[in-house]
Design a protein around this motif. Structure first.
Motif, PDB file in Angstrom:
ATOM      1  N   VAL A  93      -3.586   2.491  -3.592  1.00 51.56           N
ATOM      2  CA  VAL A  93      -2.392   2.126  -4.339  1.00 51.56           C
ATOM      3  C   VAL A  93      -1.320   3.146  -3.993  1.00 51.56           C
ATOM      4  O   VAL A  93      -1.496   4.345  -4.228  1.00 51.56           O
ATOM      5  N   VAL A  94      -0.240   2.680  -3.407  1.00 48.47           N
ATOM      6  CA  VAL A  94       0.884   3.559  -3.117  1.00 48.47           C
ATOM      7  C   VAL A  94       1.684   3.721  -4.398  1.00 48.47           C
ATOM      8  O   VAL A  94       2.048   2.740  -5.045  1.00 48.47           O
ATOM      9  N   LEU A  95       1.900   4.979  -4.783  1.00 50.86           N
ATOM     10  CA  LEU A  95       2.764   5.338  -5.909  1.00 50.86           C
ATOM     11  C   LEU A  95       3.935   6.106  -5.313  1.00 50.86           C
ATOM     12  O   LEU A  95       3.758   7.226  -4.848  1.00 50.86           O
ATOM     13  N   THR A  96       5.096   5.508  -5.308  1.00 51.44           N
ATOM     14  CA  THR A  96       6.219   6.109  -4.594  1.00 51.44           C
ATOM     15  C   THR A  96       7.532   5.865  -5.324  1.00 51.44           C
ATOM     16  O   THR A  96       7.636   4.956  -6.146  1.00 51.44           O
ATOM     17  N   SER A  97       8.512   6.672  -4.997  1.00 51.85           N
ATOM     18  CA  SER A  97       9.858   6.443  -5.526  1.00 51.85           C
ATOM     19  C   SER A  97      10.663   5.571  -4.561  1.00 51.85           C
ATOM     20  O   SER A  97      11.767   5.150  -4.876  1.00 51.85           O
ATOM     21  N   SER A  98      10.079   5.267  -3.405  1.00 55.46           N
ATOM     22  CA  SER A  98      10.789   4.495  -2.386  1.00 55.46           C
ATOM     23  C   SER A  98      10.839   3.007  -2.724  1.00 55.46           C
ATOM     24  O   SER A  98       9.818   2.357  -2.893  1.00 55.46           O
ATOM     25  N   ARG A  99      12.049   2.508  -2.789  1.00 54.37           N
ATOM     26  CA  ARG A  99      12.273   1.073  -2.956  1.00 54.37           C
ATOM     27  C   ARG A  99      12.712   0.458  -1.623  1.00 54.37           C
ATOM     28  O   ARG A  99      13.185  -0.670  -1.576  1.00 54.37           O
ATOM     29  N   GLU A 100      12.569   1.215  -0.543  1.00 52.97           N
ATOM     30  CA  GLU A 100      12.996   0.771   0.774  1.00 52.97           C
ATOM     31  C   GLU A 100      12.085  -0.351   1.272  1.00 52.97           C
ATOM     32  O   GLU A 100      10.877  -0.193   1.331  1.00 52.97           O
ATOM     33  N   GLU A 101      12.703  -1.473   1.633  1.00 50.65           N
ATOM     34  CA  GLU A 101      11.936  -2.615   2.112  1.00 50.65           C
ATOM     35  C   GLU A 101      11.068  -2.291   3.331  1.00 50.65           C
ATOM     36  O   GLU A 101       9.918  -2.728   3.389  1.00 50.65           O
ATOM     37  N   ARG A 106       5.801  -2.037   5.712  1.00 46.43           N
ATOM     38  CA  ARG A 106       4.872  -1.267   6.538  1.00 46.43           C
ATOM     39  C   ARG A 106       3.568  -0.991   5.806  1.00 46.43           C
ATOM     40  O   ARG A 106       2.481  -1.089   6.394  1.00 46.43           O
ATOM     41  N   CYS A 107       3.652  -0.669   4.517  1.00 46.51           N
ATOM     42  CA  CYS A 107       2.436  -0.418   3.730  1.00 46.51           C
ATOM     43  C   CYS A 107       1.539  -1.654   3.711  1.00 46.51           C
ATOM     44  O   CYS A 107       0.326  -1.544   3.912  1.00 46.51           O
ATOM     45  N   TYR A 108       2.121  -2.806   3.487  1.00 41.15           N
ATOM     46  CA  TYR A 108       1.303  -4.022   3.463  1.00 41.15           C
ATOM     47  C   TYR A 108       0.773  -4.373   4.852  1.00 41.15           C
ATOM     48  O   TYR A 108      -0.346  -4.862   4.993  1.00 41.15           O
ATOM     49  N   GLU A 109       1.557  -4.107   5.885  1.00 42.63           N
ATOM     50  CA  GLU A 109       1.062  -4.325   7.255  1.00 42.63           C
ATOM     51  C   GLU A 109      -0.167  -3.446   7.537  1.00 42.63           C
ATOM     52  O   GLU A 109      -1.078  -3.862   8.236  1.00 42.63           O
ATOM     53  N   LEU A 110      -0.159  -2.249   6.969  1.00 45.10           N
ATOM     54  CA  LEU A 110      -1.264  -1.318   7.185  1.00 45.10           C
ATOM     55  C   LEU A 110      -2.466  -1.602   6.293  1.00 45.10           C
ATOM     56  O   LEU A 110      -3.528  -1.015   6.482  1.00 45.10           O
ATOM     57  N   GLY A 111      -2.298  -2.480   5.294  1.00 46.50           N
ATOM     58  CA  GLY A 111      -3.434  -2.867   4.468  1.00 46.50           C
ATOM     59  C   GLY A 111      -3.481  -2.284   3.075  1.00 46.50           C
ATOM     60  O   GLY A 111      -4.543  -2.272   2.443  1.00 46.50           O
ATOM     61  N   VAL A 112      -2.355  -1.801   2.555  1.00 42.69           N
ATOM     62  CA  VAL A 112      -2.341  -1.263   1.191  1.00 42.69           C
ATOM     63  C   VAL A 112      -2.761  -2.339   0.198  1.00 42.69           C
ATOM     64  O   VAL A 112      -2.531  -3.534   0.417  1.00 42.69           O
ATOM     65  N   ALA A 114      -1.956  -2.162  -3.221  1.00 43.49           N
ATOM     66  CA  ALA A 114      -0.885  -2.317  -4.201  1.00 43.49           C
ATOM     67  C   ALA A 114       0.211  -1.307  -3.898  1.00 43.49           C
ATOM     68  O   ALA A 114      -0.057  -0.225  -3.369  1.00 43.49           O
ATOM     69  N   TYR A 115       1.433  -1.667  -4.246  1.00 44.95           N
ATOM     70  CA  TYR A 115       2.598  -0.821  -4.015  1.00 44.95           C
ATOM     71  C   TYR A 115       3.337  -0.731  -5.334  1.00 44.95           C
ATOM     72  O   TYR A 115       3.852  -1.735  -5.840  1.00 44.95           O
ATOM     73  N   VAL A 116       3.367   0.461  -5.924  1.00 40.31           N
ATOM     74  CA  VAL A 116       3.981   0.661  -7.237  1.00 40.31           C
ATOM     75  C   VAL A 116       5.122   1.659  -7.092  1.00 40.31           C
ATOM     76  O   VAL A 116       4.913   2.790  -6.635  1.00 40.31           O
TER      77      VAL A 116
END
Length: 154
Positions: A93-101, A106-112, A114-116
């Motif tokens: 699960v990526v926990l980030t302040s980045s709202r950059e598309e 890229r996270c989903y392409e790599l197989g994450v 969840a992205y929060v």
């Protein structure tokens, strides 16, 4: 006795790490949370090398990953975990302040899994972490290999 599943938190911000730990604790999650501060330390933990060479075998039930990390950034950590046959099933699960598309894509392409985006508001932040912790540590059924071998279970 039911085993408590380990959580790996990869977070370089001391304030965010403390907030995350407090939110998990408020939800009465008794899981062990291992905190590492950069991407290199995270990979050392996962591959049981360096300071972590003697740690208990087995993978965490979930990895909570910040993207903006020193030494090795979160995208590279994610890429290495998801490209490794022995680790790719670990939920991340990526926990980030980045709202950059581009980061999200890229996270989903790599197989994450969840992205929060970390909410700025304290109460929303705590609620988001409670939900993430409850789902991944209690509700979600982990993939085989995400738990320590039976000989290490309590």
């Amino acid at each position: 006795m039911k085993e408590l599943k380990r959580i790996l938190l990869i977070e370089d911000s001391t304030n965010d790490a403390e907030l995350i730990l407090a939110a998990l604790s408020e939800n009465h999650l008794a899981n062990e949370v291992v905190v590492v501060r950069d991407g290199e330390e995270a990979l050392d933990y996962l591959y049981r090398r360096g300071l972590f060479r003697l740690r208990m075998e087995g993978n965490p039930v979930v990895v909570l990953l910040d993207l903006k990390l020193p030494k090795i950034d979160g995208l590279e950590v994610l890429a290495q975990i998801k490209s490794d046959q022995k680790m790719r099933l670990i939920p991340i699960v990526v926990l980030t302040s980045s709202r950059e598309e581009p980061d999200l894509v890229r996270c989903y392409e790599l197989g994450v899994n969840a992205y929060v985006v970390k909410p700025v508001d304290y109460h929303q932040f705590v609620d988001a972490i409670k939900g993430v912790g409850l789902f991944w540590a209690v509700i979600n059924q982990p993939p085989p290999g995400a738990l320590p071998p039976a000989s290490y279970r309590q």
